[in-house]
Motif scaffolding. Sequence first.
Motif, PDB file in Angstrom:
ATOM      1  N   UNK A 170       0.827  -1.206   0.000  1.00 40.61           N
ATOM      2  CA  UNK A 170       0.000   0.000   0.000  1.00 40.61           C
ATOM      3  C   UNK A 170       0.865   1.260   0.000  1.00 40.61           C
ATOM      4  N   UNK A 171       1.970   1.253   0.750  1.00 39.97           N
ATOM      5  CA  UNK A 171       2.858   2.413   0.776  1.00 39.97           C
ATOM      6  C   UNK A 171       3.559   2.617  -0.566  1.00 39.97           C
ATOM      7  N   UNK A 172       4.004   1.540  -1.177  1.00 41.41           N
ATOM      8  CA  UNK A 172       4.680   1.657  -2.468  1.00 41.41           C
ATOM      9  C   UNK A 172       3.721   2.182  -3.536  1.00 41.41           C
ATOM     10  N   UNK A 173       2.472   1.680  -3.531  1.00 43.29           N
ATOM     11  CA  UNK A 173       1.494   2.135  -4.521  1.00 43.29           C
ATOM     12  C   UNK A 173       1.115   3.596  -4.293  1.00 43.29           C
ATOM     13  N   UNK A 174       1.017   4.000  -3.041  1.00 44.90           N
ATOM     14  CA  UNK A 174       0.666   5.378  -2.735  1.00 44.90           C
ATOM     15  C   UNK A 174       1.760   6.343  -3.194  1.00 44.90           C
ATOM     16  N   UNK A 175       3.021   5.988  -2.941  1.00 44.60           N
ATOM     17  CA  UNK A 175       4.128   6.844  -3.383  1.00 44.60           C
ATOM     18  C   UNK A 175       4.226   6.883  -4.908  1.00 44.60           C
ATOM     19  N   UNK A 176       3.901   5.754  -5.558  1.00 44.59           N
ATOM     20  CA  UNK A 176       3.938   5.734  -7.027  1.00 44.59           C
ATOM     21  C   UNK A 176       2.846   6.605  -7.624  1.00 44.59           C
ATOM     22  N   UNK A 177       1.669   6.597  -7.004  1.00 42.24           N
ATOM     23  CA  UNK A 177       0.573   7.436  -7.508  1.00 42.24           C
ATOM     24  C   UNK A 177       0.858   8.915  -7.295  1.00 42.24           C
ATOM     25  N   UNK A 178       1.522   9.250  -6.200  1.00 41.93           N
ATOM     26  CA  UNK A 178       1.819  10.653  -5.935  1.00 41.93           C
ATOM     27  C   UNK A 178       2.855  11.214  -6.921  1.00 41.93           C
ATOM     28  N   UNK A 179       3.821  10.425  -7.294  1.00 39.70           N
ATOM     29  CA  UNK A 179       4.851  10.901  -8.226  1.00 39.70           C
ATOM     30  C   UNK A 179       4.594  10.532  -9.669  1.00 39.70           C
ATOM     31  N   UNK A 180       3.390  10.012  -9.980  1.00 40.12           N
ATOM     32  CA  UNK A 180       3.113   9.581 -11.360  1.00 40.12           C
ATOM     33  C   UNK A 180       3.042  10.766 -12.313  1.00 40.12           C
ATOM     34  N   UNK A 181       2.456  11.864 -11.891  1.00 46.90           N
ATOM     35  CA  UNK A 181       2.325  13.023 -12.773  1.00 46.90           C
ATOM     36  C   UNK A 181       3.683  13.611 -13.140  1.00 46.90           C
ATOM     37  N   UNK A 182       4.664  13.477 -12.241  1.00 44.70           N
ATOM     38  CA  UNK A 182       5.997  13.964 -12.570  1.00 44.70           C
ATOM     39  C   UNK A 182       6.631  13.146 -13.691  1.00 44.70           C
ATOM     40  N   UNK A 184       4.922  11.508 -15.930  1.00 44.95           N
ATOM     41  CA  UNK A 184       4.161  11.772 -17.149  1.00 44.95           C
ATOM     42  C   UNK A 184       4.696  13.017 -17.842  1.00 44.95           C
ATOM     43  N   UNK A 185       5.056  14.008 -17.058  1.00 40.12           N
ATOM     44  CA  UNK A 185       5.546  15.256 -17.634  1.00 40.12           C
ATOM     45  C   UNK A 185       6.975  15.128 -18.158  1.00 40.12           C
ATOM     46  N   UNK A 186       7.846  14.397 -17.445  1.00 43.86           N
ATOM     47  CA  UNK A 186       9.262  14.312 -17.825  1.00 43.86           C
ATOM     48  C   UNK A 186       9.549  13.175 -18.801  1.00 43.86           C
ATOM     49  N   UNK A 187       8.945  11.989 -18.574  1.00 45.77           N
ATOM     50  CA  UNK A 187       9.260  10.820 -19.386  1.00 45.77           C
ATOM     51  C   UNK A 187       8.105  10.376 -20.281  1.00 45.77           C
ATOM     52  N   UNK A 188       6.920  10.967 -20.113  1.00 52.30           N
ATOM     53  CA  UNK A 188       5.776  10.491 -20.885  1.00 52.30           C
ATOM     54  C   UNK A 188       5.366   9.090 -20.497  1.00 52.30           C
ATOM     55  N   UNK A 189       5.500   8.737 -19.215  1.00 55.89           N
ATOM     56  CA  UNK A 189       5.192   7.387 -18.738  1.00 55.89           C
ATOM     57  C   UNK A 189       3.751   7.363 -18.253  1.00 55.89           C
TER      58      UNK A 189
END
Length: 284
Positions: A170-182, A184-189
């Motif tokens: 749950x902690x790993x998924x939460x941290x991944x969701x919080x930094x996902x937009x970054x 998307x903007x830098x790597x288009x992931x």
Amino acid sequence: MSLTERDSSTWRPRDPFPNIRAAGKLVPVGDTTKTCLQEITPGALTPPVVRKFVNSARPPIGTVRVFHGKANDPDTASTLVHGVNTKSSINAGSVINPAPKTRFQERLRHLHEINYQKAPLGRSGVQGPGLPSWLDSEKTMFGVTTLQCNKKTSLYLTGGEVINPPKTTHQVKKEADEGHQLYVRSHGSYFVGERVDRKYNCSHYKRDSRFGVPTPHFNDGRTISRSLRWPCDSLMHNSAKLVSKRCDNFREKTQPQTGKVHDPIAETLNVRAPSAGLVTPNNA
């Protein structure tokens, strides 16, 4: 003519017909094969402008073909040497069993290593002049002190904790969701199935809107099963099997039938009766 004249070395035959000219061709004295094959006048000399083209196409025997564009250039390729001279390394025998040194060589080695012998064990000696007077060569250290990992404060982590941190899913998924937009903007992931936000400024269009007609979908896999099983393959087991007459006759002759004696040569015994007027070996 006497016998003495015949035996002498100056004997000459006598011409019985001196008035008649001898047959044949008179060959001049001194005409040999060498003089016949040798040119009387030297051949025409090829101009130097034309000679470079001839040598490029048909070089003389034992010479290197030279392109006509480089015919008049100085020959520097034969004198050029590329690379570095390779020096032979020390062999293993001289390292394992070195040659004995002289007293002069041993004294020279002792003078070179005398500076290292003055320094105490675990400390660095004076490396040379030129250091400031306020610098203590034995106590002064340069660089940043490396802090060791402290498990109680958890300020510094080991390599294993960085690669595989002790966190829950749950902690790993939460941290991944919080930094996902970054990312998307830098790597288009993007996530799987995530739509790209193309920044359309339309009142009638929304990001979640879709186009087209929905395709019928079944989660039980019936459509894939139907595509893997063609109708011709499924109906093949229920349809009648067609066998050629030739194969049927061959099987009847070679394979035993139920209730019949297997006789492979039964067809050869059915001989037609001879017609009238024909003579057969049996009737003869």
